[in-house]
Write an enzyme that holds these catalytic residues in place. Structure first.
Site, mmCIF file in Angstrom:
data_model
loop_
_atom_site.group_PDB
_atom_site.id
_atom_site.type_symbol
_atom_site.label_atom_id
_atom_site.label_comp_id
_atom_site.label_asym_id
_atom_site.label_seq_id
_atom_site.Cartn_x
_atom_site.Cartn_y
_atom_site.Cartn_z
ATOM 1 N N PHE A 119 0.854 -1.181 0.000
ATOM 2 C CA PHE A 119 0.000 0.000 0.000
ATOM 3 C C PHE A 119 0.890 1.229 0.000
ATOM 4 C CE2 PHE A 119 -2.411 3.512 1.730
ATOM 5 C CZ PHE A 119 -3.594 3.414 1.012
ATOM 6 N N ASP A 150 9.340 2.914 1.851
ATOM 7 C CA ASP A 150 8.143 3.639 2.283
ATOM 8 C C ASP A 150 7.992 3.426 3.786
ATOM 9 O OD1 ASP A 150 5.673 4.624 2.889
ATOM 10 O OD2 ASP A 150 4.629 3.672 1.211
ATOM 11 N N LYS A 153 2.227 10.088 8.117
ATOM 12 C CA LYS A 153 1.530 9.574 9.303
ATOM 13 C C LYS A 153 2.031 10.142 10.633
ATOM 14 C CE LYS A 153 -1.090 5.883 7.462
ATOM 15 N NZ LYS A 153 -0.713 5.139 6.280
HETATM 16 C C1 LIG Z 1 -0.939 5.425 4.850
HETATM 17 C C2 LIG Z 1 0.137 5.028 3.925
HETATM 18 C C3 LIG Z 1 0.341 5.706 2.707
HETATM 19 C C4 LIG Z 1 -0.556 6.822 2.242
HETATM 20 O O1 LIG Z 1 -0.561 7.910 3.089
HETATM 21 P P1 LIG Z 1 -1.714 9.050 2.950
HETATM 22 O O2 LIG Z 1 -1.283 10.096 3.910
HETATM 23 O O3 LIG Z 1 -3.010 8.383 3.296
HETATM 24 O O4 LIG Z 1 -1.711 9.503 1.546
HETATM 25 C C5 LIG Z 1 1.408 5.311 1.910
HETATM 26 N N1 LIG Z 1 2.227 4.316 2.287
HETATM 27 C C6 LIG Z 1 2.059 3.647 3.459
HETATM 28 C C7 LIG Z 1 3.025 2.575 3.828
HETATM 29 C C8 LIG Z 1 0.997 3.961 4.299
HETATM 30 O O5 LIG Z 1 0.817 3.282 5.424
#
Ligand SMILES: *Cc1c(COP(=O)(O)O)cnc(C)c1O
Length: 405
Positions: A141, A226, A255
């Site tokens: 994700f 990420d 986050k």
């Molecule tokens: C939540 C998340 C995203 C996306 O972040 P948003 O602020 O919702 O756009 C991307 N990568 C990872 C690993 C995430 O947990």
């Protein structure tokens, strides 16, 4: 006869929500009003232990005095100045991130406002290699904007919006041979989460990240980690890559970084990668504004001053011991690291466990049918974690009555 008046404030606001908001999130579970530490209260005065922390965002919990003070003070000073100018919090937060990341001299930060935007910046960085291929992982994700969505794996998220950014392939999670086969002369970047968060809190096998480092270096491609969910103390080190012993070329953050104030970042490691995006090639109106950066500084300061990295490690180990000690055949284990965890179940009971948990005053996330995710505030106490562990067998009694397996 007129419709009956809503019985509770919650029902009233949910009715108004349905009429006023795009329904992409389904029916919200609660209408929350205020919080304190790991506790939140809804508009009907019911209290809940928040073990999801705004999806790994509220690192300091709710209403932390350091975050409240920093944001209040900055709001009275400067909220926004545009990127024609900089500000003291912006410079200081960039320096602070580079310091805690042990980033080499010449590393740099680009600020944006969300995780998906950090991924978009990483995709543009990767394009500057002159190549277009990107290798990501099944189960990944990376966000919902159209570029990030191409890297996200879940077909239900992607398919309604295809065609997406071309050139992205997904390899099975942890499959070193598939990774080696997928990376070649057209690969601009390999993008991976050190622990797949939305994919179910599934850690990368240690040799998978090391293999990604090796094959990207050999192919002249970038390794982008990420750390949007795993970063900023969540796994018990500042960043998960520091435990994996793999230094990326770039890392995405969001986050937990602002403790709830929207902020994202792309961190580029070393002068060569940091020089790849030049003046005019990327930008953001709100990115790196003084308010968000003051929040980020308060989060990083507090993680240091309250010794939260050590606390996250010991609280995570405590949770692991308590779950293992349940000795309940309906609970098959616990995975993840620090305070990013999934308790795994022997049946598809997670949604029912979360629903009954909510009735019992516990906020839980059914990240998979058979896995309950916990990403509580980093300040959560072991007593608070025990409230969940002690309640779990009873929640499973209720859940298994409804869904035998
Ligand atoms: C939540 C998340 C995203 C996306 O972040 P948003 O602020 O919702 O756009 C991307 N990568 C990872 C690993 C995430 O947990």
């Amino acid at each position: 006869m007129p419709d009956a008046a809503p019985a509770t404030h919650t029902e009233e606001y949910l009715g108004r929500y349905e009429s006023a908001l795009v329904q992409v999130f389904g029916r919200p579970q609660l209408v929350l009003e205020h919080g304190d530490g790991a506790w939140v209260w809804d508009v009907d005065g019911r209290r809940y232990l928040d073990l999801v922390g705004g999806l790994a965002v509220n690192a300091l919990g709710h209403n932390h005095p350091a975050l409240v003070a920093a944001v209040s003070k900055q709001a009275g000073q400067l909220v926004h100045v545009s990127n024609f100018y900089t500000s003291v919090p912006q410079v200081e937060l960039a320096e602070r991130i580079l310091r805690v990341a042990d980033a080499p001299v010449g590393s740099a930060v680009f600020f944006c406002n969300s995780g998906a935007e950090a991924i978009e910046a990483a995709v543009k960085l990767a394009r500057r290699t002159g190549r277009t291929g990107i290798v990501a992982a099944e189960g990944a994700f990376h966000g919902r904007t159209t570029g990030a969505l191409a890297l996200t794996h879940k077909p239900a998220y992607r398919e309604p919006f295809e065609p997406l950014l071309p050139g992205v392939v997904h390899v099975p999670w942890g499959d070193v041979a598939a990774l080696e086969a997928a990376v070649g002369p057209d690969t601009s970047a390999v993008v991976l989460e050190p622990i797949q968060g939305e994919g179910g809190v599934v850690p990368a096998a240690p040799d998978f990240l090391r293999a990604a480092r090796r094959v990207t270096a050999e192919a002249g491609a970038l390794l982008v980690l990420d750390e949007i969910q795993t970063g900023v103390g969540r796994t018990g080190s500042w960043f998960a890559f520091q435990q994996a012993g793999v230094i990326p070329d770039a890392m995405t953050l969001a986050k937990g970084l602002g403790g709830g104030i929207p902020i994202g970042a792309l961190v580029t490691f070393g002068p060569e990668v940091s020089g790849m995006l030049t003046a005019g090639q990327h930008g953001s109106t709100f990115g790196g504004n003084p308010l968000a950066c003051a929040a980020g500084l308060a989060v990083l300061d507090t993680i240091e001053s309250e010794g939260l990295l050590a606390h996250v490690r010991s609280a995570g180990e405590h949770l692991e011991r308590r779950i293992d000690g349940l000795d309940d055949p309906r609970v098959t284990g616990i995975r993840g690291s620090g305070l990013l965890r999934a308790v795994t179940l022997a049946g598809d009971w997670a949604p029912a466990v979360a629903a009954h948990g909510r009735e019992a005053g516990l906020i839980l996330n059914p990240v998979a049918p058979d896995a309950v995710r916990l990403a509580p505030p980093l300040v959560v106490t072991t007593d608070q974690l025990d409230l969940f562990v002690d309640a779990l067998p009873g929640l499973l009694d209720l859940a298994t009555e409804e869904t035998p397996r």
